[in-house]
Design a protein around this motif. Structure first.
Motif, PDB file in Angstrom:
ATOM      1  N   PRO A 174     -42.517 -43.711 -22.610  1.00 51.71           N
ATOM      2  CA  PRO A 174     -42.341 -42.274 -22.352  1.00 51.71           C
ATOM      3  C   PRO A 174     -43.163 -41.825 -21.146  1.00 51.71           C
ATOM      4  N   ILE A 175     -42.633 -40.888 -20.398  1.00 53.36           N
ATOM      5  CA  ILE A 175     -43.274 -40.491 -19.147  1.00 53.36           C
ATOM      6  C   ILE A 175     -44.684 -39.973 -19.364  1.00 53.36           C
ATOM      7  N   SER A 176     -44.940 -39.316 -20.494  1.00 58.33           N
ATOM      8  CA  SER A 176     -46.274 -38.766 -20.739  1.00 58.33           C
ATOM      9  C   SER A 176     -47.336 -39.849 -20.856  1.00 58.33           C
ATOM     10  N   HIS A 177     -46.947 -41.043 -21.297  1.00 60.02           N
ATOM     11  CA  HIS A 177     -47.921 -42.131 -21.474  1.00 60.02           C
ATOM     12  C   HIS A 177     -48.481 -42.621 -20.139  1.00 60.02           C
ATOM     13  N   TYR A 178     -47.827 -42.279 -19.034  1.00 61.89           N
ATOM     14  CA  TYR A 178     -48.360 -42.676 -17.729  1.00 61.89           C
ATOM     15  C   TYR A 178     -49.565 -41.827 -17.315  1.00 61.89           C
ATOM     16  N   LEU A 179     -49.893 -40.831 -18.131  1.00 60.09           N
ATOM     17  CA  LEU A 179     -51.139 -40.093 -17.944  1.00 60.09           C
ATOM     18  C   LEU A 179     -52.201 -40.524 -18.950  1.00 60.09           C
TER      19      LEU A 179
END
Length: 338
Positions: free
Chosen positions: A121-126
């Motif tokens: 998920p894109i949020s996990h890249y933060l």
């Protein structure tokens, strides 16, 4: 070009930070020049290091300038591009700050990175597959360097950094013991992340009591400690450290509001011939590819299941940030903007 809401650092805190240190404004985004891209942010990262940047005093990085957008990691989508490498629709990670859009000079090294959201998920890249995860990887692999069977303790174990430390330690055959606040966070650390044990620091009023709980959780002592907190927890771990133990000093959140953090037993560093090393992950860009590869595999396989606390709307960022500093979040603290 779209209207862009931004949160600026309006004034510096004296003592504890407050919402009055920030100011919300709106302005038009400027037209793109050649080599630039316009990114609409989907998520904004809130991290403890930001509190130190709000101060004017000497630190490892320049203070956050007053009257400018608060620094911060972001993930989002390219909506317009004048750079050949990026197309509208590309998902990207960068340092867009506390705002809804950013104009990025995409040719600058490290300014923007494409991310693959097929399995992550894109949020996990933060979080787990971003700066916090790489922070965990560097401190564990390059400083603690655990051997199979050794015991690694990590404070703030349910957070974005701490959770990754434990899973990475288990992948290397080490025992992983967390320190977290409250039974729910401790259950997550053991039941979902697979740590061998977790100690609830809120059940202990002093370092001696906490050290007693660590003795039960770490009967063979502590070989490596990943430090995110300082204060009481560091004192307790020092009392259980083995000879030649290694401490990776990542964060000292107990002192982020300007309070001093005395150490009760510094002589144990000498007695136990310990290695204590502080680090800043942005100074070790050479490890990022290897770290991100392993972290992505751990998240994709389900071995690392990051928790997230999500505030919604840019205006919620200051309160969410202050809550994170006070331990109110569970896992990675994010602000969802889309």
């Amino acid at each position: 070009m779209p209207r862009n809401r931004q949160i600026l650092l309006d004034n510096r805190p004296h003592g504890e930070a407050s919402t009055t240190n920030f100011r919300l404004i709106a302005e038009d985004t400027p037209p793109l020049r050649d080599g630039q891209v316009l990114v609409r942010h989907h998520f904004l990262s809130l991290d403890p290091y930001m509190r130190g940047r709000m101060n004017e005093g000497k630190s490892y990085a320049q203070p956050q300038p007053l009257g400018q957008v608060m620094i911060g990691g972001t993930v989002g989508e390219v909506v317009e591009s004048r750079h050949p490498k990026y197309q509208p629709g590309d998902k990207v990670q960068g340092m867009g700050g506390w705002q809804e859009y950013s104009v990025v000079d995409a040719g600058q090294p490290g300014a923007l990175r494409k991310v693959d959201t097929t399995h992550v998920p894109i949020s996990h890249y933060l979080g787990a597959v971003g700066m916090p995860g790489v922070t965990a990887w560097y401190g564990l692999v390059k400083i603690i360097d655990p051997k199979p069977g050794q015991t690694v303790v990590v404070s703030a174990a349910s957070g974005a950094v701490g959770s990754a430390v434990g899973v990475l330690a288990k992948a290397r055959g080490a025992r992983a013991v967390g320190v977290a606040g409250g039974p729910a966070k401790c259950r997550y650390v053991t039941d979902e992340l697979g740590f061998d044990a977790c100690v609830d620091y809120k059940q202990h009023r002093d370092a001696t009591s906490l050290a007693g709980a660590l003795k039960e959780a770490c009967p063979g002592g502590v070989d490596g400690y990943f430090e995110n907190v300082g204060g009481l927890v560091l004192d307790a771990v020092m009392l259980r450290a083995n000879a030649f133990a290694r401490i990776a000093m990542c964060g000292m959140i107990a002192g982020y509001e300007g309070h001093p953090i005395p150490m009760q037993h510094p002589q144990l560093i000498l007695t136990n011939r310990m290695r204590v090393e502080g680090f800043i992950v942005s100074e070790h860009l050479e490890v990022w590819p290897d770290a991100l590869k392993e972290l992505g595999e751990l998240v994709g396989s389900g071995k690392l299941r990051p928790r997230e606390t999500i505030a919604r709307g840019l205006e919620s960022a200051p309160e969410a940030f202050l809550g994170m500093l006070r331990g109110r979040n569970f896992g990675k603290q994010l602000v969802q903007l889309v």
